[in-house]
Design a protein around this motif. Sequence first.
Motif, PDB file in Angstrom:
ATOM      1  N   ILE A  94       0.856  -1.182   0.000  1.00  0.00           N
ATOM      2  CA  ILE A  94       0.000   0.000   0.000  1.00  0.00           C
ATOM      3  C   ILE A  94       0.894   1.235   0.000  1.00  0.00           C
ATOM      4  CG2 ILE A  94      -1.586   1.360   1.404  1.00  0.00           C
ATOM      5  CD1 ILE A  94      -2.919  -1.133   2.242  1.00  0.00           C
ATOM      6  N   GLY A  95       0.588   2.135  -0.870  1.00  0.00           N
ATOM      7  CA  GLY A  95       1.338   3.380  -0.906  1.00  0.00           C
ATOM      8  C   GLY A  95       0.948   4.273   0.262  1.00  0.00           C
ATOM      9  N   ALA A  96       1.918   4.914   0.826  1.00  0.00           N
ATOM     10  CA  ALA A  96       1.665   5.835   1.933  1.00  0.00           C
ATOM     11  C   ALA A  96       2.577   7.045   1.755  1.00  0.00           C
ATOM     12  CB  ALA A  96       1.940   5.166   3.269  1.00  0.00           C
ATOM     13  N   LYS A  97       2.106   8.154   2.231  1.00  0.00           N
ATOM     14  CA  LYS A  97       2.897   9.377   2.189  1.00  0.00           C
ATOM     15  C   LYS A  97       3.390   9.640   3.606  1.00  0.00           C
ATOM     16  CE  LYS A  97       2.553  14.192   0.783  1.00  0.00           C
ATOM     17  NZ  LYS A  97       1.633  15.227   0.291  1.00  0.00           N
ATOM     18  N   VAL A  98       4.681   9.845   3.745  1.00  0.00           N
ATOM     19  CA  VAL A  98       5.265  10.141   5.048  1.00  0.00           C
ATOM     20  C   VAL A  98       5.402  11.652   5.162  1.00  0.00           C
ATOM     21  CG1 VAL A  98       7.233   9.784   6.575  1.00  0.00           C
ATOM     22  CG2 VAL A  98       6.527   7.963   5.021  1.00  0.00           C
ATOM     23  N   VAL A  99       4.738  12.215   6.162  1.00  0.00           N
ATOM     24  CA  VAL A  99       4.756  13.657   6.369  1.00  0.00           C
ATOM     25  C   VAL A  99       5.433  13.926   7.701  1.00  0.00           C
ATOM     26  CG1 VAL A  99       3.348  15.728   6.610  1.00  0.00           C
ATOM     27  CG2 VAL A  99       2.623  13.917   5.060  1.00  0.00           C
ATOM     28  N   GLY A 100       6.509  14.690   7.657  1.00  0.00           N
ATOM     29  CA  GLY A 100       7.225  15.034   8.881  1.00  0.00           C
ATOM     30  C   GLY A 100       6.897  16.443   9.326  1.00  0.00           C
ATOM     31  N   HIS A 101       6.503  16.576  10.577  1.00  0.00           N
ATOM     32  CA  HIS A 101       6.243  17.877  11.175  1.00  0.00           C
ATOM     33  C   HIS A 101       7.336  18.148  12.199  1.00  0.00           C
ATOM     34  CE1 HIS A 101       2.379  18.307   9.192  1.00  0.00           C
ATOM     35  NE2 HIS A 101       2.101  17.061   9.539  1.00  0.00           N
ATOM     36  N   GLY A 102       7.203  19.202  12.941  1.00  0.00           N
ATOM     37  CA  GLY A 102       8.227  19.584  13.900  1.00  0.00           C
ATOM     38  C   GLY A 102       8.645  18.467  14.850  1.00  0.00           C
ATOM     39  N   ARG A 103       7.693  17.831  15.520  1.00  0.00           N
ATOM     40  CA  ARG A 103       8.040  16.836  16.539  1.00  0.00           C
ATOM     41  C   ARG A 103       7.580  15.421  16.224  1.00  0.00           C
ATOM     42  NH1 ARG A 103       7.020  19.844  22.281  1.00  0.00           N
ATOM     43  NH2 ARG A 103       8.475  21.549  21.925  1.00  0.00           N
ATOM     44  N   GLN A 108       0.337   8.985   5.933  1.00  0.00           N
ATOM     45  CA  GLN A 108      -0.968   9.258   5.345  1.00  0.00           C
ATOM     46  C   GLN A 108      -1.267   8.132   4.364  1.00  0.00           C
ATOM     47  OE1 GLN A 108      -0.756  13.176   3.650  1.00  0.00           O
ATOM     48  NE2 GLN A 108      -1.002  14.177   5.639  1.00  0.00           N
ATOM     49  N   MET A 109      -2.217   7.276   4.763  1.00  0.00           N
ATOM     50  CA  MET A 109      -2.562   6.108   3.959  1.00  0.00           C
ATOM     51  C   MET A 109      -4.035   6.156   3.586  1.00  0.00           C
ATOM     52  SD  MET A 109      -0.722   3.246   6.340  1.00  0.00           S
ATOM     53  CE  MET A 109      -1.470   1.908   5.475  1.00  0.00           C
ATOM     54  N   ALA A 110      -4.361   5.569   2.456  1.00  0.00           N
ATOM     55  CA  ALA A 110      -5.770   5.417   2.092  1.00  0.00           C
ATOM     56  C   ALA A 110      -6.364   4.302   2.948  1.00  0.00           C
ATOM     57  CB  ALA A 110      -5.887   5.058   0.621  1.00  0.00           C
ATOM     58  N   GLU A 111      -7.595   4.486   3.401  1.00  0.00           N
ATOM     59  CA  GLU A 111      -8.240   3.482   4.256  1.00  0.00           C
ATOM     60  C   GLU A 111      -9.006   2.464   3.422  1.00  0.00           C
ATOM     61  OE1 GLU A 111     -10.324   4.386   7.803  1.00  0.00           O
ATOM     62  OE2 GLU A 111      -9.245   6.248   8.114  1.00  0.00           O
ATOM     63  N   VAL A 112      -8.450   2.065   2.317  1.00  0.00           N
ATOM     64  CA  VAL A 112      -9.126   1.109   1.451  1.00  0.00           C
ATOM     65  C   VAL A 112      -8.995  -0.306   2.002  1.00  0.00           C
ATOM     66  CG1 VAL A 112      -9.142   0.127  -0.866  1.00  0.00           C
ATOM     67  CG2 VAL A 112      -8.746   2.555  -0.557  1.00  0.00           C
ATOM     68  N   ALA A 113      -7.793  -0.723   2.332  1.00  0.00           N
ATOM     69  CA  ALA A 113      -7.565  -2.101   2.764  1.00  0.00           C
ATOM     70  C   ALA A 113      -7.591  -2.253   4.283  1.00  0.00           C
ATOM     71  CB  ALA A 113      -6.230  -2.588   2.222  1.00  0.00           C
ATOM     72  N   VAL A 114      -6.987  -1.307   4.985  1.00  0.00           N
ATOM     73  CA  VAL A 114      -6.869  -1.412   6.435  1.00  0.00           C
ATOM     74  C   VAL A 114      -7.380  -0.111   7.056  1.00  0.00           C
ATOM     75  CG1 VAL A 114      -5.246  -1.732   8.335  1.00  0.00           C
ATOM     76  CG2 VAL A 114      -4.859  -2.911   6.195  1.00  0.00           C
ATOM     77  N   SER A 115      -8.272  -0.245   8.000  1.00  0.00           N
ATOM     78  CA  SER A 115      -8.802   0.945   8.659  1.00  0.00           C
ATOM     79  C   SER A 115      -7.771   1.529   9.616  1.00  0.00           C
ATOM     80  CB  SER A 115     -10.079   0.598   9.422  1.00  0.00           C
ATOM     81  OG  SER A 115      -9.772  -0.270  10.498  1.00  0.00           O
ATOM     82  N   ARG A 116      -7.978   2.751  10.009  1.00  0.00           N
ATOM     83  CA  ARG A 116      -7.076   3.431  10.937  1.00  0.00           C
ATOM     84  C   ARG A 116      -7.003   2.671  12.270  1.00  0.00           C
ATOM     85  NH1 ARG A 116      -6.268   9.530  11.907  1.00  0.00           N
ATOM     86  NH2 ARG A 116      -7.120   9.549   9.831  1.00  0.00           N
ATOM     87  N   GLN A 117      -8.146   2.196  12.737  1.00  0.00           N
ATOM     88  CA  GLN A 117      -8.193   1.481  14.016  1.00  0.00           C
ATOM     89  C   GLN A 117      -7.398   0.177  13.941  1.00  0.00           C
ATOM     90  OE1 GLN A 117     -12.102   0.304  15.215  1.00  0.00           O
ATOM     91  NE2 GLN A 117     -11.416  -0.591  17.135  1.00  0.00           N
ATOM     92  N   MET A 118      -7.545  -0.580  12.844  1.00  0.00           N
ATOM     93  CA  MET A 118      -6.799  -1.827  12.712  1.00  0.00           C
ATOM     94  C   MET A 118      -5.307  -1.567  12.607  1.00  0.00           C
ATOM     95  SD  MET A 118      -6.988  -4.887   9.896  1.00  0.00           S
ATOM     96  CE  MET A 118      -8.546  -5.550  10.417  1.00  0.00           C
ATOM     97  N   PHE A 119      -4.911  -0.533  11.861  1.00  0.00           N
ATOM     98  CA  PHE A 119      -3.495  -0.199  11.745  1.00  0.00           C
ATOM     99  C   PHE A 119      -2.928   0.179  13.113  1.00  0.00           C
ATOM    100  CE2 PHE A 119       0.169   2.406  10.421  1.00  0.00           C
ATOM    101  CZ  PHE A 119       0.783   1.483   9.589  1.00  0.00           C
ATOM    102  N   GLN A 120      -3.696   0.914  13.914  1.00  0.00           N
ATOM    103  CA  GLN A 120      -3.262   1.270  15.269  1.00  0.00           C
ATOM    104  C   GLN A 120      -3.127   0.027  16.141  1.00  0.00           C
ATOM    105  OE1 GLN A 120      -2.235   4.282  16.327  1.00  0.00           O
ATOM    106  NE2 GLN A 120      -1.630   3.208  18.174  1.00  0.00           N
ATOM    107  N   GLU A 121      -4.052  -0.930  16.005  1.00  0.00           N
ATOM    108  CA  GLU A 121      -3.958  -2.178  16.768  1.00  0.00           C
ATOM    109  C   GLU A 121      -2.700  -2.952  16.401  1.00  0.00           C
ATOM    110  OE1 GLU A 121      -7.442  -4.744  16.852  1.00  0.00           O
ATOM    111  OE2 GLU A 121      -8.691  -2.981  16.484  1.00  0.00           O
TER     112      GLU A 121
END
Length: 136
Positions: A94-103, A108-121
């Motif tokens: 799955i393609g993802a965009k890595v965004v770096g902020h200050g800290r 940033q991934m599309a929630e097509v295959a895996v939901s945010r909650q499952m990825f966090q688990e």
Amino acid sequence: MRASCTRASASSSAIWRGRVAFYNQRGTCEQFIKQGKGAVKWTRLSCRTFAANAVRLQLHVLAYNLGNFMRTLAMPKTAEPWSLTSLREKLVKIGAKVVGHGRYVTFQMAEVAVSRQMFQEILTLIARLRTPPAPA
């Protein structure tokens, strides 16, 4: 249900049980090989030298073991029936965009295959596998 027809005496039933157990283990092993061929593509040994193909096969086996390790130890219950092919297609390819902020850094991934909650688990289960640091 398994059945076998034989003229063997009752004293040789232990031999038959041993043969059936061996056959069942062989079937399990063949399933592992089938998963490796399908998910990791470890039959692609296209290098010209034997040594290069041996290294390539070892890398494929390592990838298979890492995928199987993740599937058994770091996957939530909802993803338990996934095969290694599903795991590869839904998490790794799955393609993802890595965004770096200050800290912090954000995926940033599309929630097509895996939901945010499952990825966090999954990330939580992986973090639990780490050994705690030794006290200083």
